[in-house]
Each structure stands twice: as C-alpha cells, then as structure tokens.
Design an enzyme around this catalytic site. Structure first.
Site, PDB file in Angstrom:
ATOM      1  CD  GLU A  63      31.149  49.684  43.869  1.00 37.61           C
ATOM      2  OE1 GLU A  63      30.129  50.390  44.039  1.00 37.61           O
ATOM      3  OE2 GLU A  63      32.266  50.159  43.556  1.00 37.61           O
ATOM      4  CB  CYS A  72      39.022  44.341  43.233  1.00 33.32           C
ATOM      5  SG  CYS A  72      39.333  45.513  44.548  1.00 33.32           S
ATOM      6  CD  GLU A  74      42.153  44.725  39.889  1.00 33.91           C
ATOM      7  OE1 GLU A  74      40.973  44.759  40.293  1.00 33.91           O
ATOM      8  OE2 GLU A  74      42.903  45.713  39.919  1.00 33.91           O
ATOM      9  CB  CYS A 113      43.950  42.898  43.746  1.00 34.19           C
ATOM     10  SG  CYS A 113      42.149  42.987  43.779  1.00 34.19           S
TER      11      CYS A 113
HETATM   12  N1  THU Z   1      38.411  48.515  42.217  1.00 36.57           N
HETATM   13  C1  THU Z   1      38.715  47.438  41.431  1.00 36.57           C
HETATM   14  O1  THU Z   1      37.842  46.650  41.067  1.00 36.57           O
HETATM   15  N2  THU Z   1      40.006  47.265  41.065  1.00 36.57           N
HETATM   16  C2  THU Z   1      41.025  48.140  41.336  1.00 36.57           C
HETATM   17  O2  THU Z   1      42.138  47.918  40.914  1.00 36.57           O
HETATM   18  C3  THU Z   1      40.760  49.327  42.146  1.00 36.57           C
HETATM   19  C4  THU Z   1      39.400  49.443  42.713  1.00 36.57           C
HETATM   20  C5  THU Z   1      37.013  48.744  42.544  1.00 36.57           C
HETATM   21  C6  THU Z   1      36.606  48.495  43.959  1.00 36.57           C
HETATM   22  C7  THU Z   1      35.376  49.377  44.053  1.00 36.57           C
HETATM   23  O3  THU Z   1      34.249  48.672  43.540  1.00 36.57           O
HETATM   24  C8  THU Z   1      35.668  50.536  43.136  1.00 36.57           C
HETATM   25  O4  THU Z   1      36.689  50.081  42.270  1.00 36.57           O
HETATM   26  C9  THU Z   1      36.095  51.800  43.834  1.00 36.57           C
HETATM   27  O5  THU Z   1      37.104  51.555  44.718  1.00 36.57           O
END
Ligand code: THU
Length: 155
Positions: A63, A72, A74, A113
């Site tokens: 983040e 994300c 993924e 993703c």
């Molecule tokens: N996030 C992911 O990394 N993968 C997912 O499949 C859903 C959401 C992350 C993005 C962000 O840093 C946090 O989860 C909250 O949305």
C-alpha cells in the site's frame, strides 16, 4: 431478447484434501502474507504463483499513502513472475488473506487482477488454476480464469 445464463463451475474442499502441489502453494500464499505492507487497510494478502518449472513466486499487497499507487498481492506476484521468469508459464495462483484481527478470511481477486490473470492465461496457453483460501480449513478452486471472469477484454 433472450435471457442467457452462465454457470460457474468450481470446487470446494478442505486444504488437507488438496493434492500436495496445491497444498504447498496455499501454504506459500499464507507465508507470503509476511511481506504485506498494509498500514492503511490493515488487510493483509499473500499470493503464491506456481510456474511450469515448479518454482513458486510470492507476492503480498503493497500500500501507499497515495492510495491508488498501492498494488494487490496477486499482481505483485504475477508481475514478479513475469519479470524474473519471462520464459516460464504460470500454471496456478493461490491467495490467502488476513483481516485486521489476524484471522484468515477470503479475498477474491479484484477486477484489475482478474484482467491480469486473463493475460497470464493467454500467455501460458493453458487454463490458470486459481485457489482462494476461504478460512482456516476450506479452499475454492477455479479451473480457468473464465470461471471468475466469463467476459473479459482481449485484443
Ligand atoms: N487486496 C489484495 O491484495 N488482493 C485482493 O484480492 C483483494 C484486495 C488488497 C488491496 C489493499 O491493499 C487491501 O487488500 C484492501 O483492499
């Protein structure tokens, strides 16, 4: 006008019932959570990508105080696999998430993703297996990105 219906087929089972290769991949996605940098959402996600040479590439959500700059788990894992193993196909990806309390919780891949996974599957010319951890015990397995994104953009 005619109503059309799409059926999504997927499997659900206990982690203990998975084949060793997928059980290991889920374990790696759990371990990948350690790399999460999520001070804003406090939602930690780990992803593990399996390559055709048996290598596993990990990713975790990253983040940023400028929120949209974050990434994300993924995509961190898939882009890392692409950058470091350009000539290897991606066969599968496992995803595990933890909430603010540190409890295992489900995280389905977001739309961006999913679109990246469409590209991954196109590159590999074989179905991408997507394994989502539901809780401490259960996983869902989607055989092919079309199960999660039946209509996707391609050129
Ligand atoms: N996030 C992911 O990394 N993968 C997912 O499949 C859903 C959401 C992350 C993005 C962000 O840093 C946090 O989860 C909250 O949305």
């Amino acid at each position: 006008m005619k109503a059309e219906t799409i059926t999504i087929n997927y499997f659900q089972c206990a982690i203990s019932e998975l084949e060793a290769i997928d059980r290991n991949l889920i374990k790696e996605s759990q371990n990948a959570i350690e790399g999460s940098y999520s001070p804003y959402s406090k939602f930690s996600v780990g992803a593990a990508v399996l390559l055709d040479n048996g290598e596993i590439v990990r990713g975790a959500n990253q983040e940023n105080c400028a929120y949209p700059s974050g990434m994300c788990a993924e995509r961190v894992a898939l882009y890392s696999a692409g950058a470091n193993y350009k000539n290897n196909d991606v066969i599968a990806i496992a995803i595990t998430a933890k909430n603010e309390k540190g409890e295992l919780t489900e995280a389905y891949p977001c739309g961006a993703c999913l679109q990246v996974m469409v590209e991954t599957q196109l590159r590999a010319k074989q179905k991408l297996r997507i394994i989502v951890q539901k809780d401490t015990e259960l996983v869902q397995i989607f055989n092919g990105i079309e199960s999660l994104m039946p209509f996707s953009f391609t050129l």
